[in-house]
Design a protein around this motif. Structure first.
Motif, PDB file in Angstrom:
ATOM      1  N   TRP A   1     -51.748 -53.573 -71.633  1.00 25.14           N
ATOM      2  CA  TRP A   1     -50.784 -54.593 -71.216  1.00 25.14           C
ATOM      3  C   TRP A   1     -50.826 -55.829 -72.123  1.00 25.14           C
ATOM      4  O   TRP A   1     -51.901 -56.298 -72.495  1.00 25.14           O
ATOM      5  CB  TRP A   1     -51.065 -55.004 -69.766  1.00 25.14           C
TER       6      TRP A   1
ATOM      7  N   LEU B   1     -44.120 -59.940 -63.649  1.00 22.67           N
ATOM      8  CA  LEU B   1     -44.242 -58.669 -62.986  1.00 22.67           C
ATOM      9  C   LEU B   1     -42.841 -58.225 -62.702  1.00 22.67           C
ATOM     10  O   LEU B   1     -42.305 -58.532 -61.688  1.00 22.67           O
ATOM     11  CB  LEU B   1     -44.979 -58.781 -61.678  1.00 22.67           C
TER      12      LEU B   1
ATOM     13  N   TYR C   1     -51.461 -60.503 -61.867  1.00 20.31           N
ATOM     14  CA  TYR C   1     -51.411 -60.746 -63.306  1.00 20.31           C
ATOM     15  C   TYR C   1     -52.799 -60.970 -63.888  1.00 20.31           C
ATOM     16  O   TYR C   1     -53.132 -60.487 -64.969  1.00 20.31           O
ATOM     17  CB  TYR C   1     -50.552 -61.973 -63.605  1.00 20.31           C
ATOM     18  N   THR C   2     -53.599 -61.735 -63.172  1.00 18.66           N
ATOM     19  CA  THR C   2     -54.935 -62.048 -63.674  1.00 18.66           C
ATOM     20  C   THR C   2     -55.787 -60.785 -63.798  1.00 18.66           C
ATOM     21  O   THR C   2     -56.480 -60.577 -64.806  1.00 18.66           O
ATOM     22  CB  THR C   2     -55.618 -63.057 -62.745  1.00 18.66           C
TER      23      THR C   2
ATOM     24  N   GLU D   1     -48.946 -70.098 -69.389  1.00 22.63           N
ATOM     25  CA  GLU D   1     -48.962 -69.115 -68.302  1.00 22.63           C
ATOM     26  C   GLU D   1     -50.280 -69.108 -67.542  1.00 22.63           C
ATOM     27  O   GLU D   1     -50.296 -69.139 -66.303  1.00 22.63           O
ATOM     28  CB  GLU D   1     -48.658 -67.721 -68.848  1.00 22.63           C
TER      29      GLU D   1
ATOM     30  N   THR E   1     -43.176 -55.985 -66.947  1.00 20.43           N
ATOM     31  CA  THR E   1     -44.467 -55.428 -66.554  1.00 20.43           C
ATOM     32  C   THR E   1     -44.346 -54.323 -65.514  1.00 20.43           C
ATOM     33  O   THR E   1     -43.705 -54.498 -64.477  1.00 20.43           O
ATOM     34  CB  THR E   1     -45.364 -56.539 -65.986  1.00 20.43           C
TER      35      THR E   1
ATOM     36  N   SER F   1     -39.356 -60.413 -69.804  1.00 18.75           N
ATOM     37  CA  SER F   1     -40.714 -60.661 -69.344  1.00 18.75           C
ATOM     38  C   SER F   1     -41.716 -60.143 -70.378  1.00 18.75           C
ATOM     39  O   SER F   1     -41.731 -60.622 -71.510  1.00 18.75           O
ATOM     40  CB  SER F   1     -40.894 -60.021 -67.965  1.00 18.75           C
ATOM     41  N   GLN F   2     -42.541 -59.167 -70.060  1.00 20.73           N
ATOM     42  CA  GLN F   2     -43.411 -58.583 -71.077  1.00 20.73           C
ATOM     43  C   GLN F   2     -42.591 -58.135 -72.279  1.00 20.73           C
ATOM     44  O   GLN F   2     -42.997 -58.297 -73.435  1.00 20.73           O
ATOM     45  CB  GLN F   2     -44.182 -57.399 -70.498  1.00 20.73           C
TER      46      GLN F   2
ATOM     47  N   TYR G   1     -54.706 -57.677 -64.095  1.00 24.17           N
ATOM     48  CA  TYR G   1     -54.142 -56.831 -65.149  1.00 24.17           C
ATOM     49  C   TYR G   1     -54.545 -57.355 -66.526  1.00 24.17           C
ATOM     50  O   TYR G   1     -54.950 -56.589 -67.411  1.00 24.17           O
ATOM     51  CB  TYR G   1     -52.629 -56.817 -65.011  1.00 24.17           C
TER      52      TYR G   1
ATOM     53  N   GLU H   1     -42.761 -66.782 -62.106  1.00 25.52           N
ATOM     54  CA  GLU H   1     -43.707 -65.829 -62.678  1.00 25.52           C
ATOM     55  C   GLU H   1     -43.972 -66.159 -64.145  1.00 25.52           C
ATOM     56  O   GLU H   1     -45.085 -66.513 -64.502  1.00 25.52           O
ATOM     57  CB  GLU H   1     -43.169 -64.400 -62.493  1.00 25.52           C
TER      58      GLU H   1
END
Length: 395
Positions: A151, A2, A245-246, A228, A104, A189-190, A248, A344
């Motif tokens: 996402w 995130l 996160y879960t 993850e 993210t 990250s993402q 999303y 994260e």
């Protein structure tokens, strides 16, 4: 992951296109909005240091622009997206290019081309001030792009990134400058997965002009299924961020892949309506106030089982996501940047990608000054190091 620097701070304290074939329009530039001019190197230095970025690679002033361009959605239909382009203020007519994928974001306007948050624009400023043309896609559904954001959908992250490169090439030509063929890919990250997806696509010949010459992702979640997701159920990931996160992941993947029959199948009461907040129109503050304190409060037993033992369409979607480190052999230099103790995108992700790609890892150290999170600090530490490596490779 995130990289809503947003989330760290809070916890610590229709432009759709129709009628023309997608293949004929992808990468076509629709509009340009001039954003900011940092007239001198000192101006860039001042901007970067407000958010703790090292200005040591700065050489030039920078101008930034928002580009809106045509691309395709995850089903291949025509749509539009936006992104940030940052150009150095110098006399160089031919510019090497860095594509940087951001981390993210949940709220549409928390994107590089629509935010003044230095955490989001700092990488582009850093690369551009070092002499590169920097392009930073907002991805689908963020910035001024229509619809919700898919996402962690690497295929659409890849097409959005590549089509922004094409639009940026058109734009710079109108400025009397040229983007060189060589593309240096990075992301946080993402965006780390997005960078690998873009490099993989360019290596496979996805564009007749651009070619990837190096890739340097930072703190990615490259093994969602085996590293993850299990970590989300442990103290290794901050519990509220694990809930975020879960939610999303499940809501975005259900929208795209239809992975559960109804929200109550995976979400406990009173959180069955929580996925509705992940449509891009709700700021992070609102979402964080609505999240449960832990993932156990969020999920039904069936939801937990689905995450820990994915099957069917969900397993296939996770395999596609994780394929950025498993289904290709890069013919370019790759370095995997990370910070130890990432709470994260846990370090097991980087270890997995190192093992499967054979790419060396680079420990950038730990800086928890950025909202108290190692993860966000890894971008601040990693971007200048990546800039130095890309500069050395291009010299």
């Amino acid at each position: 992951m995130l990289s809503w620097s947003i989330a760290g701070a809070l916890i610590a304290s229709s432009l759709a296109v129709a009628g023309t074939p997608a293949a004929a329009t992808t990468g076509r530039l629709i509009s340009v909005t001039a954003l900011h001019t940092y007239a001198t190197r000192a101006d860039v230095d001042a901007a970067l240091t407000t958010d703790k970025f090292d200005p040591g690679t700065d050489r030039y002033g920078v101008r930034t622009y928002r580009l809106v361009y045509r691309t395709t959605d995850p089903t291949g239909r025509p749509t539009t997206a936006s992104g940030l382009v940052a150009l150095p203020i110098n006399d160089e007519p031919r510019l090497r290019t860095v594509s940087f994928g951001h981390g993210t974001s949940i709220y549409k306007l928390d994107a590089p081309s629509t935010s003044d948050d230095v955490f989001l624009i700092g990488p582009a400023l850093t690369f551009a001030s070092a002499g590169f043309a920097a392009v930073a896609p907002d991805y689908l559904g963020l910035g001024v792009g229509p619809g919700p954001h898919p996402w962690m959908d690497v295929p659409s992250e890849t097409t959005a990134s590549l089509d922004l490169l094409r639009a940026a090439r058109t734009f710079t030509a109108r400025q009397g400058r040229q983007l060189a063929r060589d593309v240096y890919a990075s992301g946080f990250s993402q965006g780390a997965s997005a960078a690998l997806g873009l490099a993989r696509a360019l290596q496979s010949g996805a564009d007749p002009y651009f070619r990837a010459v190096a890739v340097a992702p930072i703190s990615g979640a490259y093994d969602f299924r085996h590293a993850e997701i299990p970590a989300l159920f442990t103290p290794a990931v901050h519990p509220v961020l694990a809930s975020a996160y879960t939610t999303y992941l499940l809501s975005a993947f259900d929208r795209l892949h239809d992975i559960y029959p109804y929200p109550g199948y995976v979400f406990r009461s009173p959180y069955v309506d929580l996925p509705e907040l992940f449509d891009g129109t709700h700021p992070g503050e609102e979402i964080l106030m609505a999240l449960p304190p832990s993932i156990d409060d969020l999920l039904t037993p069936r939801g937990k089982a689905m995450l820990l033992h994915p099957t069917g369409r969900f397993a296939d979607a996770l395999a596609e996501l994780d394929s950025v480190c498993t289904d290709w052999t890069p013919r370019m230099p790759v370095r995997l940047y990370y910070s130890p103790g990432d709470e994260e995108a846990v370090n097991a992700n980087t270890e997995h990608c190192h093992a499967t790609l054979g790419a060396p890892t680079v420990d950038v150290g730990v800086d928890t000054d950025y909202n108290g999170f190692v993860h966000e600090g890894s971008e601040v530490l990693g971007v200048p190091e990546v800039t130095r490596w890309f500069t050395a490779l291009s010299s």
